[in-house]
Every structure is written in C-alpha cells, then in structure tokens.
Scaffold this motif. Structure first.
Motif, PDB file in Angstrom:
ATOM      1  N   ALA A 107      -9.465   1.257   8.204  1.00 49.57           N
ATOM      2  CA  ALA A 107      -8.282   0.445   8.545  1.00 49.57           C
ATOM      3  C   ALA A 107      -8.575  -0.390   9.789  1.00 49.57           C
ATOM      4  O   ALA A 107      -8.290  -1.599   9.825  1.00 49.57           O
ATOM      5  CB  ALA A 107      -7.077   1.342   8.771  1.00 49.57           C
TER       6      ALA A 107
ATOM      7  N   MET B 289       0.825  -1.205   0.000  1.00 53.26           N
ATOM      8  CA  MET B 289       0.000   0.000   0.000  1.00 53.26           C
ATOM      9  C   MET B 289       0.865   1.263   0.000  1.00 53.26           C
ATOM     10  O   MET B 289       2.073   1.206   0.132  1.00 53.26           O
ATOM     11  CB  MET B 289      -0.951   0.009   1.213  1.00 53.26           C
ATOM     12  CG  MET B 289      -0.252   0.094   2.549  1.00 53.26           C
ATOM     13  SD  MET B 289      -1.313   0.769   3.877  1.00 53.26           S
ATOM     14  CE  MET B 289      -1.312   2.531   3.479  1.00 53.26           C
TER      15      MET B 289
ATOM     16  N   VAL C 203      -1.767  -6.441   4.541  1.00 51.72           N
ATOM     17  CA  VAL C 203      -1.417  -5.100   4.059  1.00 51.72           C
ATOM     18  C   VAL C 203       0.011  -4.829   4.517  1.00 51.72           C
ATOM     19  O   VAL C 203       0.277  -4.770   5.721  1.00 51.72           O
ATOM     20  CB  VAL C 203      -2.350  -4.034   4.645  1.00 51.72           C
ATOM     21  CG1 VAL C 203      -1.894  -2.639   4.221  1.00 51.72           C
ATOM     22  CG2 VAL C 203      -3.796  -4.293   4.241  1.00 51.72           C
TER      23      VAL C 203
ATOM     24  N   ILE D  27      -2.959   5.246   5.760  1.00 56.87           N
ATOM     25  CA  ILE D  27      -4.021   4.834   6.691  1.00 56.87           C
ATOM     26  C   ILE D  27      -4.528   6.001   7.548  1.00 56.87           C
ATOM     27  O   ILE D  27      -5.448   5.824   8.344  1.00 56.87           O
ATOM     28  CB  ILE D  27      -3.560   3.679   7.624  1.00 56.87           C
ATOM     29  CG1 ILE D  27      -2.313   4.077   8.431  1.00 56.87           C
ATOM     30  CG2 ILE D  27      -3.326   2.400   6.831  1.00 56.87           C
ATOM     31  CD1 ILE D  27      -1.944   3.075   9.515  1.00 56.87           C
TER      32      ILE D  27
ATOM     33  N   ASN E   4      -2.928   8.581   0.269  1.00 55.08           N
ATOM     34  CA  ASN E   4      -3.627   7.303   0.410  1.00 55.08           C
ATOM     35  C   ASN E   4      -2.931   6.309   1.339  1.00 55.08           C
ATOM     36  O   ASN E   4      -2.738   5.143   1.023  1.00 55.08           O
ATOM     37  CB  ASN E   4      -3.927   6.695  -0.962  1.00 55.08           C
ATOM     38  CG  ASN E   4      -4.920   7.558  -1.723  1.00 55.08           C
ATOM     39  OD1 ASN E   4      -5.788   8.182  -1.106  1.00 55.08           O
ATOM     40  ND2 ASN E   4      -4.777   7.639  -3.025  1.00 55.08           N
TER      41      ASN E   4
ATOM     42  N   SER F  92      -1.015   5.245  -3.541  1.00 54.12           N
ATOM     43  CA  SER F  92      -1.770   4.626  -4.631  1.00 54.12           C
ATOM     44  C   SER F  92      -2.680   5.655  -5.298  1.00 54.12           C
ATOM     45  O   SER F  92      -2.961   6.719  -4.743  1.00 54.12           O
ATOM     46  CB  SER F  92      -2.594   3.467  -4.084  1.00 54.12           C
ATOM     47  OG  SER F  92      -3.362   3.900  -2.978  1.00 54.12           O
TER      48      SER F  92
ATOM     49  N   MET G 198      -7.468   4.121   0.306  1.00 56.88           N
ATOM     50  CA  MET G 198      -7.563   2.874   1.069  1.00 56.88           C
ATOM     51  C   MET G 198      -9.015   2.441   1.272  1.00 56.88           C
ATOM     52  O   MET G 198      -9.312   1.275   1.356  1.00 56.88           O
ATOM     53  CB  MET G 198      -6.845   3.004   2.424  1.00 56.88           C
ATOM     54  CG  MET G 198      -5.332   3.046   2.322  1.00 56.88           C
ATOM     55  SD  MET G 198      -4.621   1.661   1.407  1.00 56.88           S
ATOM     56  CE  MET G 198      -4.732   0.333   2.609  1.00 56.88           C
ATOM     57  N   ARG G 199      -9.930   3.423   1.326  1.00 58.35           N
ATOM     58  CA  ARG G 199     -11.333   3.023   1.556  1.00 58.35           C
ATOM     59  C   ARG G 199     -11.897   2.272   0.348  1.00 58.35           C
ATOM     60  O   ARG G 199     -12.867   1.533   0.468  1.00 58.35           O
ATOM     61  CB  ARG G 199     -12.189   4.224   1.965  1.00 58.35           C
ATOM     62  CG  ARG G 199     -12.683   5.049   0.876  1.00 58.35           C
ATOM     63  CD  ARG G 199     -13.742   6.079   1.262  1.00 58.35           C
ATOM     64  NE  ARG G 199     -13.966   6.870   0.066  1.00 58.35           N
ATOM     65  CZ  ARG G 199     -13.188   7.896  -0.290  1.00 58.35           C
ATOM     66  NH1 ARG G 199     -12.226   8.319   0.500  1.00 58.35           N
ATOM     67  NH2 ARG G 199     -13.388   8.510  -1.422  1.00 58.35           N
TER      68      ARG G 199
ATOM     69  N   LEU H   1      -9.340  -1.449   0.676  1.00 62.81           N
ATOM     70  CA  LEU H   1      -9.501  -2.389   1.797  1.00 62.81           C
ATOM     71  C   LEU H   1     -10.707  -3.331   1.656  1.00 62.81           C
ATOM     72  O   LEU H   1     -10.606  -4.502   2.035  1.00 62.81           O
ATOM     73  CB  LEU H   1      -9.557  -1.622   3.130  1.00 62.81           C
ATOM     74  CG  LEU H   1      -8.214  -1.005   3.561  1.00 62.81           C
ATOM     75  CD1 LEU H   1      -8.403  -0.068   4.745  1.00 62.81           C
ATOM     76  CD2 LEU H   1      -7.195  -2.093   3.900  1.00 62.81           C
TER      77      LEU H   1
END
Ligand SMILES: [Zn+2]
Length: 392
Positions: free
Chosen positions: A249, A207, A227, A238, A236, A210, A214-215, A218
């Motif tokens: 997260a 990760m 991860v 946590i 991007n 990106s 992340m939302r 994940l």
C-alpha cells in the motif's frame, strides 16, 4: 483576448480594492478565517468576487459591493470537491450537496455503458461541476454484483460511453468486493484499465473484502489511479492480520496511486482500521463521502463537513483536512484543474463553514462511535460568485 480587453478585465478585477468608489464588487465575504491550503493561507481575510472569479483576498477590502456575506467567526474555504459520490443518481442530488458546500463532485460508477446517457445528462444539468466515472460493468452499480458475470465488463461499450460523453466522463470505476465481483476482481480491473487507456483516464477501484488480496490488485494500478474505501476492513484490506500496513500500500502511494476515504454507509469504514492505519502514518490523500441523496439520514455520512470532521477528531490538522477536500481532490482529475483554490482569477466557488466546539459522536459503517469535540457545519455556499440557497 486583445490587450485592451485584458486591461479592462484587470481594472474590473481590482476596482473594489482600495477606494475606487465608482466601481463595485459583486460579492465580498467579510472577515472570515480564510483557509486556502492551495496557497498556504490561514488568516482572517476578506474575499472579493467580480464576474464570478476571485478578485482579491486581502486583510481589509473597502469599497462598494453589490452583496456582502458576514463571515466573522466562520471558516471560508474553497468550495468542497467530493470525488466519490453518487450524486447523479437522482436529479435533485446535486442541489442537495451544494447546500453542504460541495461545488464539485464525481459520480463514481452509478452507471455503466447501458445507462450512462441518463447519468451524464444529470451531471451536465447540475448547478456545480459534476463529472462521472463510468462503471466497467455495462449495467452500472448493481446490488447483486455487477461483475459477477464478467461478460458485462465490455471494454468496447465502456470506450463508446467515454467517447460519447467526453465532456463528462473522466474515468472508469471498478468495484472489486467479493459480493460484487466474486472471482472476477482482477479481470474486471484489467478490463477497466483497457477501457481507460486510449483516453488516458484514471481508474478508481472500490477495495475491501475482495476475493484477491491487495498485493495482487495494487500492481494493476497506474500513477493517478484511485483506491477508494481505503480503510475497508478485512478480508483483503490494507492491514495484515497483526494490523500492520502492507508494504504494497505504501509502495503504491509512492508511485502515485491516490488513496481516498470513500466514507460510505456499509462495509467500507471501520474505526479500528482507521486508527491502526493512521497511527502508522497512512492518512487519506482525499476525503470523500460516497454520498447519495439518502446520506442525510445515514449517521455515518450526514454531509461532507461531517465526514471531514472525523479527521479533525483523529488529529489531522484542520488545514490538511480542508486540503484533502479541496485542492488535493481537484488535483486528482484535470476537470477540476482551476478548482479547490481561492487563488486570484479562480472560479469563485466558496464553502463557508462553522467549526463548532461541543461533544459530537462520529459513526463508522459498523455502528462504532468515536467522540470528537469539533464539527464543521455548512453555513453558506458561493458558486461562481453567487450565493446559493441555504440548507433548511
Ligand atoms: Zn460508491
């Protein structure tokens, strides 16, 4: 095993405990502070080894031993398991990290379907248990971005690589940073899941920075997926813009997604992210180095005990630091089921380390330093009950 063989095995296992003078242990590790979180032990103990297995962990083991290691003043832990390395990139990698106490490792995505045969052969020839995650991109890790062309994420080829190397390949890796996957991050991850699904294997994502947040990433992870580079800085990561942990997260962790350190050398670890996240209770499930044969020269890595020591500095209890590099790591992959423990009967893989008190500088991936006062140094590694060559 029939009943008679079982009785012989039991007798041999305990022959060196007590005063059975005729029999001997192969190796006794004497007087160290044994920290084995798998059984909740932190005490001065002797460790007796017979036929490559842990035979006894007792306060004072007497009797003859073919070999003895004086571990007084040292920490005696289960052999370290590093679940994010690139140890199979070069033939000598496995032997180098063995000197650091690493008795099990996973090479994560160095190879894809096109070059997996070579990487699997290196893993198979390693002295310790070496396993591999196949990169969903057929070309493996590539500096110019192995997922920039999504056609390289060939599900059928990845499945073929897993099928061909079922003894070595234990999962699928997908690197999702913008400079590796561009806008293909979610599709690359979907294909990694598709490749892993028929074999019921986990997927590890790399990760940080990106294209997608992340939302969005994940929810594509299932229980047991990993991860890595969990403290990668924005964009991007946590944390949100105010430094608060994204609820997504914590939710992913609650449903069984594993968060791994993946120390790395470049772009993966920044002290302010680590500090903000750990202040909010978001500690790693597993510690790992992202090790390569050049890590000795990288001040951010050096060796696994150095990476572990960063978390002593941050206030993680020593037992938890060791758990994160042994039993927690072993539980991520079934291939390590009987590792990460000094329980009776387990393979006798042992890391002997020195916890030195001094002033030590710990470095992130951005030349940021923090000062700690304790550092673990590798002293000796026992693999399958035998001493291994020490680091020079
Ligand atoms: Zn890596």
């Amino acid at each position: 095993m029939n009943r008679r063989q079982f009785l012989c095995a039991s007798a041999a296992s305990f022959a060196c405990v007590g005063n059975v003078s005729a029999a001997t242990c192969d190796l006794v590790i004497k007087g160290g502070r044994v920290i084995d979180p798998s059984v909740g032990l932190d005490a001065v103990r002797d460790v007796a080894i017979v036929a490559g297995k842990i035979a006894a962990v007792e306060a004072d083991i007497r009797g003859d031993a073919a070999d003895t290691i004086d571990a007084r003043g040292k920490i005696v832990a289960p052999g370290l398991i590093d679940i994010h390395t690139h140890a199979a990139r070069v033939a000598e990698g496995a032997r180098i990290c063995l000197q650091d106490g690493v008795t099990g490792w996973v090479d994560c995505g160095s190879a894809g379907a096109d070059n997996i045969d070579q990487i699997a052969a290196v893993a198979r020839a390693a002295p310790q248990i070496g396993r591999v995650l196949v990169n969903i991109s057929r070309i493996g890790n590539a500096p110019d971005g192995e997922l920039m062309d999504i056609n390289r994420a060939a599900v059928d080829l990845a499945r073929g690589a897993i099928a061909r190397h079922g003894d070595i390949v234990i999962g699928v890796k997908a690197r999702l940073s913008n400079n590796i996957a561009g806008t293909n991050d979610l599709e690359g991850l979907r294909r990694a899941q598709e490749a892993a699904a028929p074999f019921n294997l986990p997927v590890m994502i790399h990760m940080g920075q990106s294209f997608s947040p992340m939302r969005a990433i994940l929810p594509l992870l299932k229980r047991g997926d990993i991860v890595t580079h969990m403290y990668a800085p924005a964009p991007n990561g946590i944390l949100d813009e105010e430094g608060r942990l994204f609820p997504d997260a914590a939710a992913a962790r609650r449903r069984g997604v594993i968060f791994d350190l993946g120390n790395g050398g470049n772009g993966h670890l920044k002290w302010d992210v680590v500090e903000r996240a750990t202040e909010q209770g978001f500690w790693p499930d597993t510690l790992s180095t992202d090790w390569t044969a050049n890590s000795r020269e990288n001040p951010s890595v050096i060796d696994f005990p150095n990476v572990m020591s960063k978390f002593i500095m941050l206030g993680m209890p020593l037992g938890q630091v060791i758990a994160s590099a042994t039993v927690n790591a072993a539980r991520v992959f079934p291939a390590f089921d009987d590792r990460g423990t000094l329980n009776i009967g387990a393979p006798a893989d042992v890391a002997i380390m020195d916890l030195r008190e001094d002033t030590f500088a710990f470095v992130d991936n951005y030349k940021g330093t923090r000062t700690g006062h304790q550092r673990l140094f590798p002293v000796a590694t026992v693999l399958a009950g035998k001493r291994t060559p020490a680091r020079t």
